[in-house]
Design an enzyme around this catalytic site. Structure first.
Site, mmCIF file in Angstrom:
data_model
loop_
_atom_site.group_PDB
_atom_site.id
_atom_site.type_symbol
_atom_site.label_atom_id
_atom_site.label_comp_id
_atom_site.label_asym_id
_atom_site.label_seq_id
_atom_site.Cartn_x
_atom_site.Cartn_y
_atom_site.Cartn_z
ATOM 1 C CG HIS A 12 -0.121 0.172 2.539
ATOM 2 N ND1 HIS A 12 -0.275 -0.655 3.620
ATOM 3 C CD2 HIS A 12 0.830 1.068 2.922
ATOM 4 C CE1 HIS A 12 0.534 -0.273 4.601
ATOM 5 N NE2 HIS A 12 1.216 0.761 4.195
ATOM 6 C CG HIS A 59 -0.093 3.936 8.084
ATOM 7 N ND1 HIS A 59 -1.015 3.126 7.455
ATOM 8 C CD2 HIS A 59 1.117 3.539 7.613
ATOM 9 C CE1 HIS A 59 -0.401 2.281 6.657
ATOM 10 N NE2 HIS A 59 0.893 2.506 6.728
ATOM 11 C CG HIS A 197 8.330 1.210 2.631
ATOM 12 N ND1 HIS A 197 7.906 -0.062 2.932
ATOM 13 C CD2 HIS A 197 7.376 2.037 3.123
ATOM 14 C CE1 HIS A 197 6.735 0.002 3.580
ATOM 15 N NE2 HIS A 197 6.408 1.262 3.722
ATOM 16 C CD GLU A 244 3.843 -0.701 6.020
ATOM 17 O OE1 GLU A 244 3.392 0.350 6.477
ATOM 18 O OE2 GLU A 244 3.964 -0.899 4.788
HETATM 19 C C1 DHB Z 1 4.710 5.410 1.922
HETATM 20 C C2 DHB Z 1 4.644 4.058 2.205
HETATM 21 C C3 DHB Z 1 3.896 3.592 3.276
HETATM 22 O O1 DHB Z 1 3.828 2.282 3.639
HETATM 23 C C4 DHB Z 1 3.191 4.465 4.051
HETATM 24 O O2 DHB Z 1 2.417 3.976 5.040
HETATM 25 C C5 DHB Z 1 3.261 5.842 3.809
HETATM 26 C C6 DHB Z 1 4.030 6.296 2.733
HETATM 27 C C7 DHB Z 1 5.493 5.935 0.759
HETATM 28 O O3 DHB Z 1 6.225 5.179 0.130
HETATM 29 O O4 DHB Z 1 5.348 7.109 0.446
HETATM 30 FE FE FE Z 2 2.553 1.945 5.394
#
Ligand code: DHB
Ligand code: FE
Length: 296
Positions: A12, A59, A197, A244
């Protein structure tokens, strides 16, 4: 008896939701990403379930540092898309399935997993972006998601977070719960979030294709082994938000090839069929991974 027919895994990213909502899916930056979900949207239409059990993370939207449930199951009949700072996404309310959700809560809690019961909450991009990717934008003429959804929120934001092993075991208990429900419902389970990420600090922007593809390979073929991966490996190799990914192990643990029961006394069935696999970088700061597995 209800049955889990398939599991879906997808990242996501809030910017994916914004790209859909603002009509930017054909822009060169986004086009390759959305192409990877074309098959999935068709598959979804051909395999429309009665209920989606959607494992995701909030979040700091419905929950905050005031209260941090490790595992929270939504038992409400309706959930509104959350306002995450730019107004709520223009997507339909999520219709719940209180009867099945309450049954799963009863069964899983009696199986020694402590769930928080949530009767009222808004759902953020963690839940609505996977629905958009898989279902597309619902038409104005029938502004609704294709089926009811049970939101299942996992704390992967504030430490301590649950281990991959516990998530995998929880998936087994969820399958047992679904299979002990009286109605013959077709249930899909989705694991969302990830892949690699990191959104803050000196390593912000970290992407690790090798780790991500190892994770996809092993989620398909060696989920029990993958479930033993310690947290530190996720954080080191996939970045702070790569954690995650433990949520994917909940969905995978609920598939019918995984032996289950107190001492794995229910034998596992045939391995699932891999219907679709997709990996794409970049989408905002995140590597996007996606799998569809069908039970046999
Ligand atoms: C991004 C990724 C995420 O999992 C999130 O919760 C908020 C932002 C991103 O890559 O911008
Ligand atoms: Fe996220």
């Amino acid at each position: 008896m209800a049955r889990i027919t398939a599991s879906v895994y997808t990242s996501h990213v809030p910017a994916i939701g914004a790209a859909i909502d603002l009509g930017k899916t054909d822009e060169p930056y986004w086009q390759p990403l959305f192409k990877g979900f074309e098959f999935s949207k068709q598959w979804m239409q051909a395999h429309r379930p009665d209920v989606i059990f959607l494992v995701y993370n909030d979040h700091a939207t419905a929950f905050s540092l005031d209260m941090i449930p490790t595992f929270a199951i939504g038992t409400a009949d309706r959930y509104k898309p959350a306002d995450e700072g730019w107004g709520p996404r223009p997507v339909p309310d999520v219709i719940g399935h209180p009867e099945l959700a309450s049954h799963i809560a009863q069964s899983v809690i009696q199986d020694d997993f402590d769930l928080t019961i949530v009767n009222k909450m808004d759902v953020d991009h963690g839940l609505t972006v996977p629905l958009s990717l898989m279902c597309g934008q619902p038409p104005q003429s029938d502004f609704a998601w294709p089926c009811p959804v049970i939101p299942f929120a996992v704390n992967v934001v504030q430490y301590p977070v649950p281990s991959g092993r516990r998530c995998f075991e929880l998936g087994k208990a969820i399958r047992k719960a679904v299979e002990s429900y009286d109605e013959p419902l077709n249930v899909q389970i989705w694991g969302t979030g990830g892949m690699s990420h990191q959104l803050q600090g000196p390593r912000a922007g970290l992407i690790n294709r090798e780790f991500d593809n190892m994770f996809l390979d092993r989620l398909i073929a060696d989920p029990a082994g993958l479930a033993t991966l310690p947290h530190i490996d996720y954080v080191r190799d996939a970045g702070s938000e790569g954690i995650e990914l433990v949520m994917w192990l909940i969905a995978r643990g609920a598939m019918s090839d995984v032996p289950r029961g107190a001492s794995a006394d229910v034998a596992g069935g045939a391995p699932p069929t891999l219907r679709h696999r997709f990996y794409h970088v970049p989408a905002s700061n995140t590597a996007v991974g996606h799998l569809i597995l069908e039970n046999n």
